[in-house]
Design a protein around this motif. Structure first.
Motif, PDB file in Angstrom:
ATOM      1  N   ALA A 146      -4.830  -0.426 -16.393  1.00 47.14           N
ATOM      2  CA  ALA A 146      -4.605  -1.843 -16.151  1.00 47.14           C
ATOM      3  C   ALA A 146      -3.503  -2.408 -17.033  1.00 47.14           C
ATOM      4  CB  ALA A 146      -5.897  -2.624 -16.360  1.00 47.14           C
ATOM      5  N   ASP A 147      -3.340  -1.840 -18.230  1.00 48.46           N
ATOM      6  CA  ASP A 147      -2.285  -2.319 -19.127  1.00 48.46           C
ATOM      7  C   ASP A 147      -0.904  -2.085 -18.510  1.00 48.46           C
ATOM      8  OD1 ASP A 147      -4.108  -3.156 -21.008  1.00 48.46           O
ATOM      9  OD2 ASP A 147      -3.982  -1.321 -22.202  1.00 48.46           O
ATOM     10  N   ALA A 148      -0.737  -0.966 -17.823  1.00 51.51           N
ATOM     11  CA  ALA A 148       0.529  -0.680 -17.163  1.00 51.51           C
ATOM     12  C   ALA A 148       0.798  -1.689 -16.058  1.00 51.51           C
ATOM     13  CB  ALA A 148       0.517   0.740 -16.602  1.00 51.51           C
ATOM     14  N   THR A 149      -0.223  -1.985 -15.263  1.00 52.89           N
ATOM     15  CA  THR A 149      -0.076  -2.954 -14.182  1.00 52.89           C
ATOM     16  C   THR A 149       0.280  -4.332 -14.730  1.00 52.89           C
ATOM     17  OG1 THR A 149      -1.657  -1.762 -12.797  1.00 52.89           O
ATOM     18  CG2 THR A 149      -1.232  -4.057 -12.235  1.00 52.89           C
ATOM     19  N   THR A 150      -0.384  -4.725 -15.805  1.00 53.70           N
ATOM     20  CA  THR A 150      -0.097  -6.024 -16.421  1.00 53.70           C
ATOM     21  C   THR A 150       1.345  -6.093 -16.904  1.00 53.70           C
ATOM     22  OG1 THR A 150      -2.406  -6.296 -17.118  1.00 53.70           O
ATOM     23  CG2 THR A 150      -0.743  -7.602 -18.278  1.00 53.70           C
ATOM     24  N   TRP A 151       1.802  -5.034 -17.563  1.00 51.89           N
ATOM     25  CA  TRP A 151       3.177  -4.992 -18.065  1.00 51.89           C
ATOM     26  C   TRP A 151       4.178  -5.119 -16.918  1.00 51.89           C
ATOM     27  CZ3 TRP A 151       6.600  -5.089 -21.990  1.00 51.89           C
ATOM     28  CH2 TRP A 151       7.857  -4.507 -21.778  1.00 51.89           C
ATOM     29  N   LEU A 152       3.959  -4.360 -15.865  1.00 60.00           N
ATOM     30  CA  LEU A 152       4.893  -4.354 -14.736  1.00 60.00           C
ATOM     31  C   LEU A 152       4.883  -5.692 -14.004  1.00 60.00           C
ATOM     32  CD1 LEU A 152       4.128  -0.743 -13.480  1.00 60.00           C
ATOM     33  CD2 LEU A 152       6.293  -1.529 -14.451  1.00 60.00           C
ATOM     34  N   GLU A 153       3.720  -6.273 -13.840  1.00 58.13           N
ATOM     35  CA  GLU A 153       3.640  -7.569 -13.156  1.00 58.13           C
ATOM     36  C   GLU A 153       4.304  -8.662 -13.981  1.00 58.13           C
ATOM     37  OE1 GLU A 153      -0.499  -8.105 -12.356  1.00 58.13           O
ATOM     38  OE2 GLU A 153      -0.419  -7.012 -10.450  1.00 58.13           O
ATOM     39  N   GLU A 154       4.115  -8.628 -15.296  1.00 56.05           N
ATOM     40  CA  GLU A 154       4.707  -9.650 -16.155  1.00 56.05           C
ATOM     41  C   GLU A 154       6.225  -9.516 -16.223  1.00 56.05           C
ATOM     42  OE1 GLU A 154       2.728  -9.392 -19.896  1.00 56.05           O
ATOM     43  OE2 GLU A 154       0.966 -10.534 -19.215  1.00 56.05           O
ATOM     44  N   ALA A 155       6.748  -8.316 -15.983  1.00 52.16           N
ATOM     45  CA  ALA A 155       8.201  -8.126 -15.986  1.00 52.16           C
ATOM     46  C   ALA A 155       8.854  -8.873 -14.828  1.00 52.16           C
ATOM     47  CB  ALA A 155       8.541  -6.636 -15.918  1.00 52.16           C
ATOM     48  N   GLY A 156       8.100  -9.098 -13.748  1.00 54.79           N
ATOM     49  CA  GLY A 156       8.600  -9.886 -12.634  1.00 54.79           C
ATOM     50  C   GLY A 156       9.658  -9.198 -11.792  1.00 54.79           C
ATOM     51  N   LEU A 157       9.665  -7.867 -11.777  1.00 54.97           N
ATOM     52  CA  LEU A 157      10.638  -7.101 -11.007  1.00 54.97           C
ATOM     53  C   LEU A 157       9.914  -6.253  -9.952  1.00 54.97           C
ATOM     54  CD1 LEU A 157      12.830  -5.836 -14.001  1.00 54.97           C
ATOM     55  CD2 LEU A 157      13.433  -7.659 -12.379  1.00 54.97           C
ATOM     56  N   PRO A 158      10.583  -5.919  -8.851  1.00 52.15           N
ATOM     57  CA  PRO A 158       9.963  -5.022  -7.869  1.00 52.15           C
ATOM     58  C   PRO A 158       9.656  -3.665  -8.500  1.00 52.15           C
ATOM     59  CG  PRO A 158      11.911  -6.107  -6.954  1.00 52.15           C
ATOM     60  CD  PRO A 158      11.929  -6.370  -8.425  1.00 52.15           C
ATOM     61  N   TRP A 159       8.454  -3.134  -8.268  1.00 52.18           N
ATOM     62  CA  TRP A 159       8.082  -1.869  -8.893  1.00 52.18           C
ATOM     63  C   TRP A 159       7.159  -1.053  -7.996  1.00 52.18           C
ATOM     64  CZ3 TRP A 159       2.808  -1.169 -10.037  1.00 52.18           C
ATOM     65  CH2 TRP A 159       2.026  -2.327 -10.017  1.00 52.18           C
ATOM     66  N   LEU A 160       7.141   0.234  -8.311  1.00 53.36           N
ATOM     67  CA  LEU A 160       6.241   1.172  -7.638  1.00 53.36           C
ATOM     68  C   LEU A 160       5.671   2.115  -8.679  1.00 53.36           C
ATOM     69  CD1 LEU A 160       5.074   2.716  -5.139  1.00 53.36           C
ATOM     70  CD2 LEU A 160       7.172   4.098  -5.192  1.00 53.36           C
ATOM     71  N   GLY A 181       0.232   7.188  -9.166  1.00 54.62           N
ATOM     72  CA  GLY A 181      -0.756   7.748 -10.067  1.00 54.62           C
ATOM     73  C   GLY A 181      -0.850   9.263  -9.985  1.00 54.62           C
ATOM     74  N   ALA A 182      -1.623   9.832 -10.899  1.00 55.23           N
ATOM     75  CA  ALA A 182      -1.768  11.284 -10.972  1.00 55.23           C
ATOM     76  C   ALA A 182      -2.343  11.866  -9.692  1.00 55.23           C
ATOM     77  CB  ALA A 182      -2.653  11.647 -12.165  1.00 55.23           C
ATOM     78  N   ALA A 183      -3.154  11.082  -8.975  1.00 54.42           N
ATOM     79  CA  ALA A 183      -3.759  11.555  -7.730  1.00 54.42           C
ATOM     80  C   ALA A 183      -2.931  11.181  -6.503  1.00 54.42           C
ATOM     81  CB  ALA A 183      -5.168  10.993  -7.597  1.00 54.42           C
ATOM     82  N   GLY A 184      -1.740  10.624  -6.735  1.00 54.59           N
ATOM     83  CA  GLY A 184      -0.852  10.274  -5.626  1.00 54.59           C
ATOM     84  C   GLY A 184      -1.004   8.860  -5.110  1.00 54.59           C
ATOM     85  N   GLU A 185      -1.885   8.079  -5.723  1.00 55.78           N
ATOM     86  CA  GLU A 185      -2.075   6.708  -5.260  1.00 55.78           C
ATOM     87  C   GLU A 185      -0.874   5.845  -5.664  1.00 55.78           C
ATOM     88  OE1 GLU A 185      -3.977   6.948  -9.369  1.00 55.78           O
ATOM     89  OE2 GLU A 185      -3.657   8.239  -7.615  1.00 55.78           O
ATOM     90  N   CYS A 186      -0.453   4.975  -4.750  1.00 61.23           N
ATOM     91  CA  CYS A 186       0.706   4.114  -4.974  1.00 61.23           C
ATOM     92  C   CYS A 186       0.260   2.661  -5.136  1.00 61.23           C
ATOM     93  CB  CYS A 186       1.687   4.204  -3.818  1.00 61.23           C
ATOM     94  SG  CYS A 186       2.390   5.846  -3.550  1.00 61.23           S
ATOM     95  N   SER A 187       0.936   1.948  -6.025  1.00 62.81           N
ATOM     96  CA  SER A 187       0.655   0.536  -6.208  1.00 62.81           C
ATOM     97  C   SER A 187       1.941  -0.185  -6.559  1.00 62.81           C
ATOM     98  CB  SER A 187      -0.396   0.318  -7.308  1.00 62.81           C
ATOM     99  OG  SER A 187       0.061   0.834  -8.544  1.00 62.81           O
ATOM    100  N   GLY A 188       1.929  -1.500  -6.352  1.00 63.28           N
ATOM    101  CA  GLY A 188       3.101  -2.298  -6.662  1.00 63.28           C
ATOM    102  C   GLY A 188       3.764  -2.862  -5.426  1.00 63.28           C
ATOM    103  N   PRO A 189       4.662  -3.827  -5.599  1.00 65.19           N
ATOM    104  CA  PRO A 189       5.330  -4.474  -4.461  1.00 65.19           C
ATOM    105  C   PRO A 189       6.124  -3.517  -3.582  1.00 65.19           C
ATOM    106  CG  PRO A 189       5.651  -5.723  -6.486  1.00 65.19           C
ATOM    107  CD  PRO A 189       5.025  -4.440  -6.885  1.00 65.19           C
TER     108      PRO A 189
END
Length: 296
Positions: free
Chosen positions: A263-277, A280-288
């Motif tokens: 969750a810390d990674a998600t928080t950091w990326l969301e707060e950066a305010g940039l498009p991201w992907l 995860g280790a199991a292949g799951e994708c998250s982000g805009p």
């Protein structure tokens, strides 16, 4: 700079000679950055600073180097110390070049030498406070080089180009047709395959990941991203990609995204305010930027 480089320029046929000349200019620019900042070169500026660690002697540096160090300092503060260019000394335990793990009992002796606040900076130059400390700008120089190459192309009048340095990409404008450049993001489970194609126009895409550099011990894979507080590999995303106006910014946000976990990674990326992907280790994708199907 740790990987292949590619430069694509679209231009009218009469400009072919000028295009070849600017390619040579860009190549010389990148060679100069590597010669100055590579820790693998004994006579580089970084090696000079490292050799004088703990002596109190400062190495004179230019404004460009000071600007890079200032950027590193801001990122160190914003990441609460997770991004630390003095953490390279931990490679004495985690050798990702050879895929070998050293004696983790050495970590308590190494960790006091990992501390950006011990980087000395003044009008006289730059130094390292303690004996054995090392400075490594490998986390920013490649991305900075991509931005600098892009600016060189623009300065020479080429506004339809694509620069790739070891997977980090800067799109200078669009294609001459007006269409965007298409850039693929690799599948961490099969790096030769493209998981997602991104359209870029006048922006940068940087990807950080552990899927090509890791150590595997007794079936356990250890990321090359090391937590500078503990000295141990981070259990984070397999890769993080970020889009920004500059490759330096995109790479910095992506790298810190990989240094965080969960969750810390998600928080950091969301707060950066940039498009991201994030993948995860199991292949799951998250982000805009994630495809509609978030896992494979």
């Amino acid at each position: 700079m740790g990987g292949p480089a590619r430069l694509v320029i679209e231009h009218p046929a009469p400009n072919a000679a000028s295009a070849r000349a600017v390619c040579q200019t860009v190549e010389a620019l990148l060679h100069d950055l590597e010669a100055r900042y590579s820790r693998y070169r004994e006579n580089s500026l970084i090696s000079q600073i490292n050799c004088l660690a703990g002596t109190g002697t400062l190495t004179p540096v230019d404004e460009e180097t000071l600007a890079l160090l200032e950027f590193c300092g801001r990122l160190w503060e914003q990441s609460h110390g997770l991004f630390d260019p003095t953490a390279g000394i931990l490679r004495q335990v985690w050798d990702f070049s050879s895929g070998q793990q050293g004696d983790v009992r050495e970590l308590p002796d190494l960790l006091p030498k990992v501390d950006w606040s011990k980087v000395l900076q003044s009008e006289q130059g730059v130094g390292l406070r303690d004996v054995g400390m090392e400075l490594d700008l490998g986390g920013v120089v490649k991305e900075y080089g991509a931005d600098k190459a892009a600016q060189s192309l623009r300065d020479h009048g080429f506004n339809h180009a694509l620069i790739e340095l070891a997977g980090d990409v800067v799109a200078v404008g669009s294609k001459t047709s007006g269409a965007p450049w298409h850039v693929g993001i690799s599948d961490p489970e099969a790096p030769s395959k493209t998981l997602l194609t991104i359209e870029l126009t006048n922006c940068a895409l940087a990807t950080s990941g552990s899927y090509q550099r890791f150590i595997e011990i007794n079936g356990q894979r250890y990321s090359h991203f090391l937590n500078p507080h503990s000295g141990w590999p981070v259990e984070g995303a397999a890769s993080v990609s970020v889009i920004s106006d500059s490759c330096l910014t995109a790479g910095a946000v992506a790298t810190v995204g990989c240094l965080h976990s969960g969750a810390d990674a998600t928080t950091w990326l969301e707060e950066a305010g940039l498009p991201w992907l994030s993948i995860g280790a199991a292949g799951e994708c998250s982000g805009p930027l994630a495809p509609q199907s978030s896992s494979r």
